[in-house]
Write an enzyme that holds these catalytic residues in place. Structure first.
Site, PDB file in Angstrom:
ATOM      1  N   SER A  31       0.820  -1.222   0.000  1.00  0.00           N
ATOM      2  CA  SER A  31       0.000   0.000   0.000  1.00  0.00           C
ATOM      3  C   SER A  31       0.847   1.262   0.000  1.00  0.00           C
ATOM      4  CB  SER A  31      -0.874   0.071   1.261  1.00  0.00           C
ATOM      5  OG  SER A  31      -1.709  -1.032   1.346  1.00  0.00           O
ATOM      6  N   HIS A  62      -3.570   1.051  -4.903  1.00  0.00           N
ATOM      7  CA  HIS A  62      -3.004  -0.068  -5.653  1.00  0.00           C
ATOM      8  C   HIS A  62      -3.338   0.132  -7.129  1.00  0.00           C
ATOM      9  CE1 HIS A  62      -1.877  -2.795  -2.310  1.00  0.00           C
ATOM     10  NE2 HIS A  62      -2.722  -2.019  -1.668  1.00  0.00           N
ATOM     11  N   HIS A  84      -5.586  -9.014  -2.125  1.00  0.00           N
ATOM     12  CA  HIS A  84      -5.738  -9.367  -0.713  1.00  0.00           C
ATOM     13  C   HIS A  84      -6.907 -10.334  -0.532  1.00  0.00           C
ATOM     14  CE1 HIS A  84      -3.820  -5.348  -0.645  1.00  0.00           C
ATOM     15  NE2 HIS A  84      -3.158  -5.826   0.378  1.00  0.00           N
ATOM     16  N   TYR A  86      -8.883 -10.299   1.943  1.00  0.00           N
ATOM     17  CA  TYR A  86     -10.058  -9.573   2.464  1.00  0.00           C
ATOM     18  C   TYR A  86     -10.885  -8.908   1.357  1.00  0.00           C
ATOM     19  CZ  TYR A  86      -7.239  -5.276   2.086  1.00  0.00           C
ATOM     20  OH  TYR A  86      -6.459  -4.248   1.620  1.00  0.00           O
ATOM     21  N   ALA A 114       2.565  -2.710   4.136  1.00  0.00           N
ATOM     22  CA  ALA A 114       2.326  -1.784   5.242  1.00  0.00           C
ATOM     23  C   ALA A 114       1.901  -2.642   6.422  1.00  0.00           C
ATOM     24  CB  ALA A 114       1.220  -0.818   4.857  1.00  0.00           C
TER      25      ALA A 114
HETATM   26  N1  HPA Z   1      -3.187  -3.961  11.356  1.00  0.00           N
HETATM   27  C1  HPA Z   1      -3.318  -4.759  10.275  1.00  0.00           C
HETATM   28  N2  HPA Z   1      -2.866  -4.436   9.080  1.00  0.00           N
HETATM   29  C2  HPA Z   1      -2.238  -3.261   8.939  1.00  0.00           C
HETATM   30  C3  HPA Z   1      -2.066  -2.380  10.026  1.00  0.00           C
HETATM   31  C4  HPA Z   1      -2.564  -2.753  11.298  1.00  0.00           C
HETATM   32  O1  HPA Z   1      -2.440  -2.037  12.304  1.00  0.00           O
HETATM   33  N3  HPA Z   1      -1.407  -1.290   9.537  1.00  0.00           N
HETATM   34  C5  HPA Z   1      -1.181  -1.518   8.221  1.00  0.00           C
HETATM   35  N4  HPA Z   1      -1.698  -2.706   7.847  1.00  0.00           N
END
Ligand code: HPA
Length: 273
Positions: A31, A62, A84, A86, A114
């Site tokens: 990201s 993205h 992803h 999700y 990230a």
């Molecule tokens: N949790 C899960 N995924 C993430 C986070 C987080 O705090 N920060 C960036 N991706």
């Protein structure tokens, strides 16, 4: 209906029709980290929608394209945008591009993401070398009939992150004065962020950073015998550490602010691989 092996072969040939050089290194950009791809020379960009059978990416930040080109004489395939779990893709779709990169001939893969900092000594903006991971996704991309062309049924994960690549990354960071933390990445499905109690549990389990990607890709890459290097950008402190809520905006903004440091480190690492 084509088999998965046939689809992958078609994806590979649709890339090779547009880019003819052999490719030695793959990079997945997390990201907000997409600017690395701009640093490639002699580049060819292929939107995912133009690659046969590729899934399409939906998340803001993205771009959804494969960028092929050179850095320091090395030929790279850079994924700007990943898939992803999700988002609703199944595990086969999440790892599809890695299998394509593997069949394109990459020997090493750099995965970036990230992540939320669980280790209290981290601060947002830190970069973390992934020493190892914990799979808390509740699933595995290799579930199902084994694709023998892609590696063994029970791949070893003792050195999921290749020790010699870690050494190269640490050396590149040190010579260029770019601080690099290290730690264990734990993957959850998301898309809700964690509760403070979940973060406490993850810390007890030995995790230093948490995120919603990377682990499926690494499993499939290792099954194919591809060497892996992982780097997380700590975009925020995980839930319950600071007295403030988490937001995707914060994640995105920190990634944006950190991208120069991140791109410099990545370029230096690529030189040494
Ligand atoms: N949790 C899960 N995924 C993430 C986070 C987080 O705090 N920060 C960036 N991706």
């Amino acid at each position: 209906m084509e088999t998965i092996q046939e689809k992958i072969a078609q994806s590979v040939s649709s890339i090779q029709q547009k880019y003819h050089n052999p490719i030695s290194l793959g990079v997945i950009l997390g990201s907000g980290l997409g600017t690395f791809a701009e640093h490639l020379s002699n580049k060819t960009e292929i939107p995912y929608k133009d690659i046969a059978h590729f899934p399409l990416s939906t998340v803001q930040g993205h771009a959804g394209k494969l960028v092929l080109g050179e850095i320091e004489g090395k030929t790279l395939a850079v994924m700007s945008g990943r898939f992803h779990f999700y988002e609703g893709y199944n595990m086969q779709q999440v790892v599809y591009p890695i299998r394509v990169l593997g069949k394109l001939g990459i020997k090493s893969l750099i995965v970036t993401n990230a992540a939320g900092g669980i280790n209290k000594s981290f601060v947002p903006g830190d970069l973390m070398l992934i020493d190892d991971h914990i799979n808390l996704l509740g699933t595995n991309p290799l579930i199902g009939p084994n694709l023998d062309d892609f590696g063994p049924r029970f791949p070893d994960m003792t050195t999921a992150y290749t020790p010699s690549l870690k050494e190269k990354a640490l050396a590149a960071a040190q010579t260029n004065d770019l601080p690099l933390k290290r730690g264990v990445y734990i993957a959850i499905t998301g898309p809700s962020y964690e509760t403070p109690s979940e973060i406490k549990m993850m810390r007890i389990l030995g995790a230093d950073a948490v995120g919603m990607s990377t682990v499926p890709e690494v499993i499939v890459a290792r099954q194919m015998g591809i060497n892996v290097l992982g780097i997380s950008c700590i975009t925020n402190m995980a839930a319950g550490i600071l007295n403030q809520p988490l937001s995707h905006v914060e994640v995105f903004e920190t990634a944006e602010k950190t991208k120069h440091k991140f791109v410099s480190l990545l370029k230096e690492i690529v030189k040494t691989i």
